[in-house]
Enzyme design. Structure first.
Site, PDB file in Angstrom:
ATOM      1  N   SER A 202      -6.367   0.750   8.084  1.00  0.00           N
ATOM      2  CA  SER A 202      -5.391   2.069   8.272  1.00  0.00           C
ATOM      3  C   SER A 202      -6.365   3.343   7.772  1.00  0.00           C
ATOM      4  CB  SER A 202      -4.136   1.988   7.367  1.00  0.00           C
ATOM      5  OG  SER A 202      -3.509   3.292   7.263  1.00  0.00           O
ATOM      6  N   TYR A 215      -0.505   0.579  -1.341  1.00  0.00           N
ATOM      7  CA  TYR A 215      -1.054   0.293  -0.153  1.00  0.00           C
ATOM      8  C   TYR A 215      -2.304   0.748   0.418  1.00  0.00           C
ATOM      9  CZ  TYR A 215      -0.412   0.194   5.162  1.00  0.00           C
ATOM     10  OH  TYR A 215      -0.676   0.301   6.268  1.00  0.00           O
TER      11      TYR A 215
END
Length: 365
Positions: A202, A215
């Site tokens: 990501s 995360y």
């Protein structure tokens, strides 16, 4: 040692910039040639064995369809058998040569090892030699051509708001270890086939997105691990690292882990966490990742404009920090909610920035 470090501090920066200036033009030319040739000599995945984790929704689901439409043999891995069967059925209809499903919890090492072994068992081939009119099996060839890592779960709360810190571990188990374990057990087979690893990381691997601290840490760990693995394995296994931004998925529909450690679906949380950042269609993202993989790309950024944020992270990190704090952390004047939420509450904002499957999920299910 102090003198050595003092000398290096003086010499390395100017010399490093000098050699970078020398290396940049030929490297740019080589990369341009590779980019051109990669479109001419794209990998044909027809008949190849592809393992896709996190295949029940989002990017993993759409990547499964991409591989299926090009005639691959698929092992679809996820933790919801019913959804896996639905995805498998569509893959068969659009051209997959074979489709199998495996239910597994990707946060557990034993289950990751099991589905890799099941792949080898189901799609392994025997190599034969001929002697006269008799056939003798020479050995059993393990076959895994592509491993596509997609698993991930996300939370939405400030680090200090966490009530159940045990959820930190579950986020790391799935988002980080859920890609590490499959890669570890599949790597010997990928080396034999000269295969590829695709990892879906990501942009949060380098962007400090608020409310996503654990995360973000997991995605940064993935990026660094697979960059290092690329150095270790050399050309024996191709590695493509995808770093998408916000993409149409269960997460952008509002599915998060709450501060209490519970799985919740709350669109209001999505509006606070994602805010006024455009969300990319999952199909568009999957097509870009698939195209980059068969061309042997090292990185795939979707959408590509996120690439400029790397420069800001290096040269102007304060601007990134101020912007994120203003939009996603600090309450807007006269309210108790961040500015991102107020922006998304403006009539028509969601229709402009989010796909219809997010704005009106009941109409697309």
């Amino acid at each position: 040692m102090d003198l050595v470090q003092f000398f290096l501090n003086l010499v390395v920066p100017p010399m490093g910039l000098f050699f970078l200036a020398l290396a940049w033009p030929p490297l740019t030319f080589m990369n341009a040639c590779h980019w051109f040739l990669s479109f001419v000599f794209r990998e044909n995945v027809r008949g190849k064995v592809v393992v896709v984790t996190g295949a029940t929704s989002g990017i993993g689901e759409k990547l499964s369809y991409e591989y299926a439409s090009h005639g691959a043999k698929l092992i679809l891995v996820g933790n919801q058998e019913g959804l896996l069967r639905d995805v498998a059925g569509k893959c068969q209809r659009i051209g997959a040569m074979d489709v199998r499903i495996v239910t597994a919890d990707l946060g557990h090492e034993e289950e990751c090892k099991r589905f890799v072994e099941e792949t080898v068992h189901q799609f392994g081939r025997c190599k034969f030699v001929v002697s006269g009119t008799s056939y003798f099996a020479l050995n059993f060839l393990s076959v895994v051509d592509h491993l596509v890592n997609n698993a991930g779960i996300m939370h939405s709360y400030l680090f200090e708001e966490a009530v159940d810190v045990s959820s930190f571990q579950s986020i790391m188990d799935v988002t980080f270890w859920g890609s590490v374990y499959p890669t570890y057990y599949a790597l010997p087979h990928l080396k034999r086939s000269g295969g590829k690893v695709v990892v879906n990381s990501s942009v949060s691997a380098w962007l400090p997105m608020p409310r996503l601290a654990i995360y973000n840490a997991a995605e940064a760990a993935l990026l660094n691990l697979f960059d290092t693995l690329r150095v270790e394995v050399g050309n024996s296994v191709g590695i493509t690292i995808a770093t998408p931004g916000w993409v149409e998925s269960e997460i952008t529909r509002g599915k998060f882990i709450s501060a209490e450690g519970e799985h919740v679906t709350m669109p209001d949380l999505r509006d606070v966490t994602v805010g006024p950042v455009p969300v990319t269609y999952a199909e568009e993202c999957a097509k870009a990742i698939f195209s980059g993989t068969v061309r042997g790309a090292r990185y795939v950024r979707v959408p590509s404009w996120y690439g400029v944020t790397l420069l800001y992270r290096i040269f102007a990190p304060e601007l990134i920090e101020w912007t994120y704090r203003l939009l996603f952390v600090s309450p807007a004047p006269g309210t108790q909610v961040p500015a991102a939420k107020l922006i998304m509450d403006v009539p028509g904002a969601k229709e402009i920035l989010y796909p219809s499957s997010i704005v009106h999920p009941q109409k697309t299910e």
